[in-house]
Motif scaffolding. Structure first.
Motif, PDB file in Angstrom:
ATOM      1  N   ILE A  37     -39.148 -75.657  52.726  1.00  0.00           N
ATOM      2  CA  ILE A  37     -38.565 -77.002  52.912  1.00  0.00           C
ATOM      3  C   ILE A  37     -37.183 -77.055  52.258  1.00  0.00           C
ATOM      4  CG2 ILE A  37     -38.829 -79.480  52.400  1.00  0.00           C
ATOM      5  CD1 ILE A  37     -41.898 -79.038  52.761  1.00  0.00           C
ATOM      6  N   ASN A  38     -37.044 -76.404  51.091  1.00  0.00           N
ATOM      7  CA  ASN A  38     -35.708 -76.352  50.455  1.00  0.00           C
ATOM      8  C   ASN A  38     -34.694 -75.646  51.348  1.00  0.00           C
ATOM      9  OD1 ASN A  38     -35.613 -77.809  48.065  1.00  0.00           O
ATOM     10  ND2 ASN A  38     -36.756 -76.230  46.953  1.00  0.00           N
ATOM     11  N   GLU A  39     -35.153 -74.591  52.038  1.00  0.00           N
ATOM     12  CA  GLU A  39     -34.255 -73.880  52.956  1.00  0.00           C
ATOM     13  C   GLU A  39     -33.821 -74.832  54.072  1.00  0.00           C
ATOM     14  OE1 GLU A  39     -36.034 -70.272  54.490  1.00  0.00           O
ATOM     15  OE2 GLU A  39     -34.267 -69.854  55.733  1.00  0.00           O
ATOM     16  N   TYR A  40     -34.771 -75.596  54.600  1.00  0.00           N
ATOM     17  CA  TYR A  40     -34.442 -76.577  55.644  1.00  0.00           C
ATOM     18  C   TYR A  40     -33.460 -77.632  55.093  1.00  0.00           C
ATOM     19  CZ  TYR A  40     -34.816 -80.777  58.430  1.00  0.00           C
ATOM     20  OH  TYR A  40     -34.499 -81.915  59.133  1.00  0.00           O
ATOM     21  N   ILE A  41     -33.710 -78.124  53.887  1.00  0.00           N
ATOM     22  CA  ILE A  41     -32.833 -79.150  53.299  1.00  0.00           C
ATOM     23  C   ILE A  41     -31.408 -78.604  53.147  1.00  0.00           C
ATOM     24  CG2 ILE A  41     -32.366 -80.528  51.202  1.00  0.00           C
ATOM     25  CD1 ILE A  41     -35.438 -80.819  50.866  1.00  0.00           C
ATOM     26  N   ASN A  42     -31.297 -77.355  52.722  1.00  0.00           N
ATOM     27  CA  ASN A  42     -29.962 -76.748  52.584  1.00  0.00           C
ATOM     28  C   ASN A  42     -29.242 -76.688  53.923  1.00  0.00           C
ATOM     29  OD1 ASN A  42     -30.266 -76.467  49.856  1.00  0.00           O
ATOM     30  ND2 ASN A  42     -30.905 -74.328  49.937  1.00  0.00           N
ATOM     31  N   LEU A  43     -29.965 -76.295  54.976  1.00  0.00           N
ATOM     32  CA  LEU A  43     -29.354 -76.246  56.320  1.00  0.00           C
ATOM     33  C   LEU A  43     -28.951 -77.655  56.760  1.00  0.00           C
ATOM     34  CD1 LEU A  43     -31.818 -73.715  58.038  1.00  0.00           C
ATOM     35  CD2 LEU A  43     -29.406 -73.296  57.504  1.00  0.00           C
ATOM     36  N   LEU A  44     -29.796 -78.622  56.455  1.00  0.00           N
ATOM     37  CA  LEU A  44     -29.530 -80.021  56.829  1.00  0.00           C
ATOM     38  C   LEU A  44     -28.264 -80.535  56.133  1.00  0.00           C
ATOM     39  CD1 LEU A  44     -30.565 -82.779  58.051  1.00  0.00           C
ATOM     40  CD2 LEU A  44     -31.881 -83.073  55.946  1.00  0.00           C
ATOM     41  N   LEU A  45     -28.187 -80.304  54.822  1.00  0.00           N
ATOM     42  CA  LEU A  45     -27.027 -80.824  54.076  1.00  0.00           C
ATOM     43  C   LEU A  45     -25.734 -80.119  54.481  1.00  0.00           C
ATOM     44  CD1 LEU A  45     -28.628 -81.412  50.562  1.00  0.00           C
ATOM     45  CD2 LEU A  45     -28.023 -83.118  52.282  1.00  0.00           C
ATOM     46  N   GLU A  46     -25.847 -78.843  54.785  1.00  0.00           N
ATOM     47  CA  GLU A  46     -24.670 -78.088  55.237  1.00  0.00           C
ATOM     48  C   GLU A  46     -24.169 -78.652  56.577  1.00  0.00           C
ATOM     49  OE1 GLU A  46     -23.220 -75.922  53.297  1.00  0.00           O
ATOM     50  OE2 GLU A  46     -21.676 -75.634  54.858  1.00  0.00           O
ATOM     51  N   ALA A  47     -25.102 -78.810  57.530  1.00  0.00           N
ATOM     52  CA  ALA A  47     -24.722 -79.313  58.866  1.00  0.00           C
ATOM     53  C   ALA A  47     -24.262 -80.770  58.796  1.00  0.00           C
ATOM     54  CB  ALA A  47     -25.898 -79.182  59.825  1.00  0.00           C
ATOM     55  N   ASN A  48     -24.784 -81.510  57.822  1.00  0.00           N
ATOM     56  CA  ASN A  48     -24.450 -82.936  57.689  1.00  0.00           C
ATOM     57  C   ASN A  48     -22.969 -83.155  57.362  1.00  0.00           C
ATOM     58  OD1 ASN A  48     -25.810 -85.508  57.889  1.00  0.00           O
ATOM     59  ND2 ASN A  48     -25.397 -85.775  55.695  1.00  0.00           N
ATOM     60  N   LYS A  49     -22.298 -82.093  56.903  1.00  0.00           N
ATOM     61  CA  LYS A  49     -20.849 -82.202  56.636  1.00  0.00           C
ATOM     62  C   LYS A  49     -20.088 -82.318  57.949  1.00  0.00           C
ATOM     63  CE  LYS A  49     -21.184 -79.423  52.460  1.00  0.00           C
ATOM     64  NZ  LYS A  49     -21.159 -78.031  52.022  1.00  0.00           N
ATOM     65  N   GLN A 105     -27.331 -83.864  72.220  1.00  0.00           N
ATOM     66  CA  GLN A 105     -27.248 -82.405  72.316  1.00  0.00           C
ATOM     67  C   GLN A 105     -26.824 -81.754  70.995  1.00  0.00           C
ATOM     68  OE1 GLN A 105     -24.362 -80.826  75.068  1.00  0.00           O
ATOM     69  NE2 GLN A 105     -25.624 -79.037  75.502  1.00  0.00           N
ATOM     70  N   LYS A 106     -25.879 -82.394  70.300  1.00  0.00           N
ATOM     71  CA  LYS A 106     -25.395 -81.762  69.057  1.00  0.00           C
ATOM     72  C   LYS A 106     -26.538 -81.648  68.024  1.00  0.00           C
ATOM     73  CE  LYS A 106     -23.632 -86.121  67.338  1.00  0.00           C
ATOM     74  NZ  LYS A 106     -22.566 -86.998  66.988  1.00  0.00           N
ATOM     75  N   LYS A 107     -27.446 -82.612  68.047  1.00  0.00           N
ATOM     76  CA  LYS A 107     -28.587 -82.534  67.129  1.00  0.00           C
ATOM     77  C   LYS A 107     -29.551 -81.435  67.574  1.00  0.00           C
ATOM     78  CE  LYS A 107     -28.261 -87.321  65.564  1.00  0.00           C
ATOM     79  NZ  LYS A 107     -28.879 -88.658  65.527  1.00  0.00           N
ATOM     80  N   VAL A 108     -29.702 -81.279  68.890  1.00  0.00           N
ATOM     81  CA  VAL A 108     -30.593 -80.222  69.406  1.00  0.00           C
ATOM     82  C   VAL A 108     -30.049 -78.849  69.020  1.00  0.00           C
ATOM     83  CG1 VAL A 108     -31.667 -79.230  71.477  1.00  0.00           C
ATOM     84  CG2 VAL A 108     -31.428 -81.707  71.258  1.00  0.00           C
ATOM     85  N   LYS A 109     -28.735 -78.713  69.022  1.00  0.00           N
ATOM     86  CA  LYS A 109     -28.131 -77.421  68.617  1.00  0.00           C
ATOM     87  C   LYS A 109     -28.484 -77.124  67.154  1.00  0.00           C
ATOM     88  CE  LYS A 109     -24.716 -76.273  71.895  1.00  0.00           C
ATOM     89  NZ  LYS A 109     -23.975 -77.115  72.783  1.00  0.00           N
ATOM     90  N   PHE A 110     -28.462 -78.178  66.325  1.00  0.00           N
ATOM     91  CA  PHE A 110     -28.858 -77.994  64.921  1.00  0.00           C
ATOM     92  C   PHE A 110     -30.330 -77.579  64.834  1.00  0.00           C
ATOM     93  CE2 PHE A 110     -31.007 -79.928  61.234  1.00  0.00           C
ATOM     94  CZ  PHE A 110     -30.479 -79.115  60.239  1.00  0.00           C
TER      95      PHE A 110
END
Ligand SMILES: C[S@@+](CC[C@H](N)C(=O)[O-])C[C@H]1O[C@@H](n2cnc3c(N)ncnc32)[C@H](O)[C@@H]1O
Length: 242
Positions: free
Chosen positions: A29-41, A107-112
Protein backbone atom coordinates in the motif's frame (compact mmCIF):
# COMPACT_ATOMS: atom_id res chain seq x y z
CA UNK A 1 9.67 10.96 -1.07
CA UNK A 2 7.04 11.21 1.76
CA UNK A 3 8.05 10.34 5.33
CA UNK A 4 6.73 6.79 5.93
CA UNK A 5 4.05 6.41 8.59
CA UNK A 6 5.12 4.05 11.37
CA UNK A 7 3.93 0.47 10.67
CA UNK A 8 2.69 -0.06 14.24
CA UNK A 9 0.48 3.04 14.02
CA UNK A 10 -1.01 1.71 10.79
CA UNK A 11 -1.49 -1.76 12.25
CA UNK A 12 -3.27 -0.46 15.34
CA UNK A 13 -5.43 1.91 13.27
CA UNK A 14 -6.59 -1.05 11.21
CA UNK A 15 -6.83 -3.57 14.10
CA UNK A 16 -8.93 -1.10 16.12
CA UNK A 17 -11.48 -1.21 13.32
CA UNK A 18 -11.62 -5.03 13.69
CA UNK A 19 -9.44 -5.74 10.64
CA UNK A 20 -5.98 -7.19 10.14
CA UNK A 21 -3.11 -6.32 7.81
CA UNK A 22 0.28 -7.91 7.14
CA UNK A 23 3.64 -6.13 6.87
CA UNK A 24 3.73 -7.12 3.18
CA UNK A 25 0.34 -5.51 2.58
CA UNK A 26 1.46 -2.32 4.37
CA UNK A 27 4.56 -2.26 2.14
CA UNK A 28 2.46 -2.74 -1.01
CA UNK A 29 0.00 0.00 0.00
CA UNK A 30 2.93 2.35 0.72
CA UNK A 31 4.25 1.61 -2.77
CA UNK A 32 0.83 2.53 -4.19
CA UNK A 33 0.71 5.73 -2.08
CA UNK A 34 4.14 6.75 -3.39
CA UNK A 35 3.00 6.25 -6.99
CA UNK A 36 -0.19 8.20 -6.23
CA UNK A 37 1.63 11.17 -4.67
CA UNK A 38 4.18 11.24 -7.47
CA UNK A 39 1.49 11.24 -10.19
CA UNK A 40 -0.57 13.77 -8.21
CA UNK A 41 2.07 16.40 -9.03
CA UNK A 42 1.01 16.15 -12.70
CA UNK A 43 -2.68 15.22 -12.57
CA UNK A 44 -5.29 15.87 -9.92
CA UNK A 45 -5.84 12.47 -8.30
CA UNK A 46 -6.27 13.25 -4.61
CA UNK A 47 -6.80 16.35 -2.49
CA UNK A 48 -5.46 14.43 0.53
CA UNK A 49 -1.66 14.45 0.37
CA UNK A 50 -0.51 13.95 3.97
CA UNK A 51 0.48 10.29 4.32
CA UNK A 52 -1.22 9.66 7.70
CA UNK A 53 -4.44 11.15 6.32
CA UNK A 54 -4.16 8.98 3.21
CA UNK A 55 -3.99 5.93 5.46
CA UNK A 56 -6.97 7.07 7.56
CA UNK A 57 -9.29 8.57 4.94
CA UNK A 58 -8.43 6.49 1.86
CA UNK A 59 -6.92 3.20 3.05
CA UNK A 60 -8.83 2.49 6.27
CA UNK A 61 -12.07 3.72 4.69
CA UNK A 62 -11.54 1.39 1.71
CA UNK A 63 -10.86 -1.60 3.97
CA UNK A 64 -13.97 -1.12 6.12
CA UNK A 65 -16.00 -2.98 3.49
CA UNK A 66 -14.44 -6.18 4.88
CA UNK A 67 -16.32 -5.49 8.16
CA UNK A 68 -19.55 -4.75 6.32
CA UNK A 69 -19.76 -7.65 3.87
CA UNK A 70 -18.24 -11.11 3.36
CA UNK A 71 -16.70 -11.11 -0.13
CA UNK A 72 -16.50 -14.67 -1.53
CA UNK A 73 -13.12 -16.11 -2.60
CA UNK A 74 -12.31 -15.31 -6.21
CA UNK A 75 -15.16 -12.77 -6.44
CA UNK A 76 -15.44 -10.63 -9.56
CA UNK A 77 -15.46 -7.05 -8.29
CA UNK A 78 -15.89 -3.79 -10.23
CA UNK A 79 -14.97 -0.37 -8.79
CA UNK A 80 -17.16 2.16 -10.62
CA UNK A 81 -15.64 5.66 -10.92
CA UNK A 82 -12.43 4.45 -9.34
CA UNK A 83 -10.46 7.68 -9.96
CA UNK A 84 -6.93 6.89 -8.78
CA UNK A 85 -7.98 3.32 -7.91
CA UNK A 86 -9.75 3.83 -4.58
CA UNK A 87 -11.09 1.65 -3.08
CA UNK A 88 -10.22 -0.94 -5.77
CA UNK A 89 -6.43 -1.15 -5.42
CA UNK A 90 -6.58 -1.27 -1.63
CA UNK A 91 -9.07 -4.16 -1.75
CA UNK A 92 -6.94 -6.03 -4.30
CA UNK A 93 -3.74 -5.67 -2.26
CA UNK A 94 -5.47 -7.09 0.82
CA UNK A 95 -7.51 -9.71 -1.09
CA UNK A 96 -5.34 -10.81 -4.05
CA UNK A 97 -7.87 -13.57 -4.89
CA UNK A 98 -10.45 -11.11 -6.24
CA UNK A 99 -10.72 -10.42 -9.99
CA UNK A 100 -10.89 -6.64 -10.19
CA UNK A 101 -12.15 -4.26 -12.86
CA UNK A 102 -11.33 -0.58 -12.32
CA UNK A 103 -13.80 1.51 -14.33
CA UNK A 104 -13.00 5.17 -14.88
CA UNK A 105 -14.33 7.80 -17.33
CA UNK A 106 -11.16 9.95 -17.52
CA UNK A 107 -8.42 8.54 -19.75
CA UNK A 108 -5.55 10.24 -17.92
CA UNK A 109 -6.62 8.51 -14.70
CA UNK A 110 -6.85 5.16 -16.51
CA UNK A 111 -3.26 5.64 -17.70
CA UNK A 112 -2.24 6.07 -14.05
CA UNK A 113 -4.16 2.90 -13.09
CA UNK A 114 -2.34 0.95 -15.81
CA UNK A 115 1.00 2.27 -14.60
CA UNK A 116 0.26 1.11 -11.04
CA UNK A 117 -0.73 -2.37 -12.27
CA UNK A 118 2.48 -2.66 -14.30
CA UNK A 119 4.81 -1.24 -11.63
CA UNK A 120 3.33 -3.33 -8.82
CA UNK A 121 2.93 -6.48 -10.94
CA UNK A 122 -0.71 -6.93 -9.95
CA UNK A 123 -2.50 -9.91 -11.53
CA UNK A 124 -6.22 -10.05 -12.24
CA UNK A 125 -6.78 -6.28 -12.60
CA UNK A 126 -8.52 -4.89 -15.69
CA UNK A 127 -8.31 -1.09 -16.14
CA UNK A 128 -11.31 0.01 -18.17
CA UNK A 129 -11.72 3.45 -19.71
CA UNK A 130 -15.42 4.15 -20.12
CA UNK A 131 -18.66 5.44 -18.72
CA UNK A 132 -20.75 3.24 -16.44
CA UNK A 133 -23.81 3.99 -18.60
CA UNK A 134 -22.13 2.38 -21.66
CA UNK A 135 -20.28 -0.40 -19.86
CA UNK A 136 -23.54 -1.44 -18.16
CA UNK A 137 -25.09 -2.03 -21.62
CA UNK A 138 -22.08 -4.03 -22.88
CA UNK A 139 -22.76 -7.78 -22.70
CA UNK A 140 -19.14 -8.45 -21.67
CA UNK A 141 -19.71 -6.57 -18.41
CA UNK A 142 -23.47 -6.49 -17.82
CA UNK A 143 -24.52 -8.67 -14.86
CA UNK A 144 -21.03 -10.22 -14.72
CA UNK A 145 -19.92 -9.12 -11.23
CA UNK A 146 -20.43 -10.54 -7.74
CA UNK A 147 -19.84 -7.08 -6.31
CA UNK A 148 -19.85 -3.47 -7.55
CA UNK A 149 -18.33 -0.84 -5.26
CA UNK A 150 -18.27 2.93 -5.66
CA UNK A 151 -16.97 5.77 -3.51
CA UNK A 152 -17.56 9.50 -4.01
CA UNK A 153 -19.08 9.15 -7.48
CA UNK A 154 -22.77 10.19 -7.44
CA UNK A 155 -25.91 10.35 -5.28
CA UNK A 156 -27.30 6.89 -4.55
CA UNK A 157 -30.21 6.95 -7.06
CA UNK A 158 -27.78 7.79 -9.91
CA UNK A 159 -25.17 5.42 -8.52
CA UNK A 160 -27.63 2.52 -8.41
CA UNK A 161 -28.21 2.99 -12.15
CA UNK A 162 -24.43 2.93 -12.72
CA UNK A 163 -23.76 -0.13 -10.55
CA UNK A 164 -26.75 -2.50 -10.37
CA UNK A 165 -26.79 -3.37 -14.13
CA UNK A 166 -23.22 -4.68 -13.69
CA UNK A 167 -24.09 -6.98 -10.79
CA UNK A 168 -25.32 -10.54 -11.25
CA UNK A 169 -28.49 -11.68 -9.48
CA UNK A 170 -27.58 -12.65 -5.87
CA UNK A 171 -24.58 -10.29 -6.01
CA UNK A 172 -24.21 -6.97 -4.18
CA UNK A 173 -23.48 -3.32 -4.74
CA UNK A 174 -21.84 -1.35 -1.94
CA UNK A 175 -21.87 2.46 -1.91
CA UNK A 176 -19.28 4.14 0.32
CA UNK A 177 -21.13 7.16 1.72
CA UNK A 178 -20.79 9.88 4.33
CA UNK A 179 -23.44 10.97 6.84
CA UNK A 180 -26.08 11.57 4.12
CA UNK A 181 -26.07 7.85 3.20
CA UNK A 182 -29.28 7.00 5.05
CA UNK A 183 -31.26 9.87 3.50
CA UNK A 184 -29.88 8.96 0.07
CA UNK A 185 -31.12 5.41 0.58
CA UNK A 186 -34.65 6.63 1.35
CA UNK A 187 -34.60 8.77 -1.81
CA UNK A 188 -33.24 5.89 -3.92
CA UNK A 189 -35.57 3.10 -2.78
CA UNK A 190 -37.80 3.16 -5.86
CA UNK A 191 -34.80 3.33 -8.22
CA UNK A 192 -33.14 0.38 -6.47
CA UNK A 193 -36.30 -1.69 -6.81
CA UNK A 194 -36.76 -0.80 -10.49
CA UNK A 195 -33.12 -1.74 -11.25
CA UNK A 196 -33.43 -5.20 -9.68
CA UNK A 197 -32.15 -4.37 -6.20
CA UNK A 198 -33.78 -6.07 -3.22
CA UNK A 199 -32.80 -6.18 0.43
CA UNK A 200 -30.78 -3.15 1.58
CA UNK A 201 -28.63 -2.72 4.69
CA UNK A 202 -26.69 0.10 6.27
CA UNK A 203 -23.37 -0.52 8.05
CA UNK A 204 -21.70 2.42 9.74
CA UNK A 205 -18.41 3.35 11.37
CA UNK A 206 -16.67 6.44 12.74
CA UNK A 207 -13.16 6.94 11.38
CA UNK A 208 -10.71 7.36 14.30
CA UNK A 209 -9.31 10.79 15.25
CA UNK A 210 -11.36 12.98 12.89
CA UNK A 211 -14.41 10.77 13.65
CA UNK A 212 -15.99 11.23 10.23
CA UNK A 213 -19.13 9.13 9.93
CA UNK A 214 -18.85 6.53 7.17
CA UNK A 215 -21.99 4.80 5.95
CA UNK A 216 -21.91 1.73 3.73
CA UNK A 217 -25.11 1.14 1.80
CA UNK A 218 -25.28 -2.55 0.88
CA UNK A 219 -27.80 -3.56 -1.78
CA UNK A 220 -28.50 -7.14 -2.78
CA UNK A 221 -29.48 -7.73 -6.41
CA UNK A 222 -32.54 -9.93 -6.55
CA UNK A 223 -33.87 -9.57 -10.11
CA UNK A 224 -32.37 -8.94 -13.56
CA UNK A 225 -32.12 -5.24 -14.49
CA UNK A 226 -34.62 -4.25 -17.22
CA UNK A 227 -32.81 -3.70 -20.58
CA UNK A 228 -33.67 0.04 -20.65
CA UNK A 229 -31.15 0.66 -17.81
CA UNK A 230 -28.65 2.21 -17.58
CA UNK A 231 -29.97 5.00 -19.79
CA UNK A 232 -27.80 7.06 -22.18
CA UNK A 233 -24.60 8.76 -20.98
CA UNK A 234 -25.48 11.68 -18.72
CA UNK A 235 -29.16 10.82 -18.26
CA UNK A 236 -28.86 9.00 -14.87
CA UNK A 237 -27.17 12.10 -13.41
CA UNK A 238 -29.45 14.64 -15.13
CA UNK A 239 -32.72 12.82 -14.49
CA UNK A 240 -32.16 10.42 -11.56
CA UNK A 241 -34.79 7.70 -11.17
CA UNK A 242 -37.39 8.62 -8.55
C1 LIG B 1 -14.59 12.14 -6.88
S1 LIG B 1 -13.85 10.92 -7.87
C2 LIG B 1 -13.74 9.59 -6.71
C3 LIG B 1 -12.68 8.61 -7.08
C4 LIG B 1 -12.49 7.43 -6.13
N1 LIG B 1 -13.62 6.52 -6.20
C5 LIG B 1 -12.23 7.88 -4.73
O1 LIG B 1 -13.02 7.58 -3.84
O2 LIG B 1 -11.21 8.53 -4.48
C6 LIG B 1 -15.17 10.36 -8.94
C7 LIG B 1 -14.64 9.62 -10.17
O3 LIG B 1 -15.73 8.99 -10.82
C8 LIG B 1 -15.55 9.11 -12.21
N2 LIG B 1 -16.90 9.01 -12.82
C9 LIG B 1 -17.96 9.84 -12.63
N3 LIG B 1 -19.02 9.43 -13.33
C10 LIG B 1 -18.64 8.30 -13.99
C11 LIG B 1 -19.30 7.41 -14.90
N4 LIG B 1 -20.57 7.61 -15.26
N5 LIG B 1 -18.62 6.35 -15.38
C12 LIG B 1 -17.31 6.15 -15.02
N6 LIG B 1 -16.64 6.95 -14.17
C13 LIG B 1 -17.28 8.02 -13.67
C14 LIG B 1 -14.91 10.48 -12.40
O4 LIG B 1 -14.22 10.58 -13.62
C15 LIG B 1 -14.01 10.57 -11.18
O5 LIG B 1 -12.69 10.12 -11.47
Amino acid sequence: MPVPVNNSIITSLIRNAGLDITVEQITAINEYINLLLEANKQINLTAIVEEGEIWRKHVLDSLLIFCALAIPAGARVIDVGTGAGIPGFILKICRPDIQLTLLEAQQKKVKFLEKVVARMGLDGVDCLWGRAEEVGQNKNYREKYNLAVARAVAPLNTLAEYCLPLVQVEGFMVAYKGPAGEQELVAAEKAINLLGGGETKIWQHQLPEGEEKRIFVIIKKEKTTPPAYPRRVGVPAKRPLK
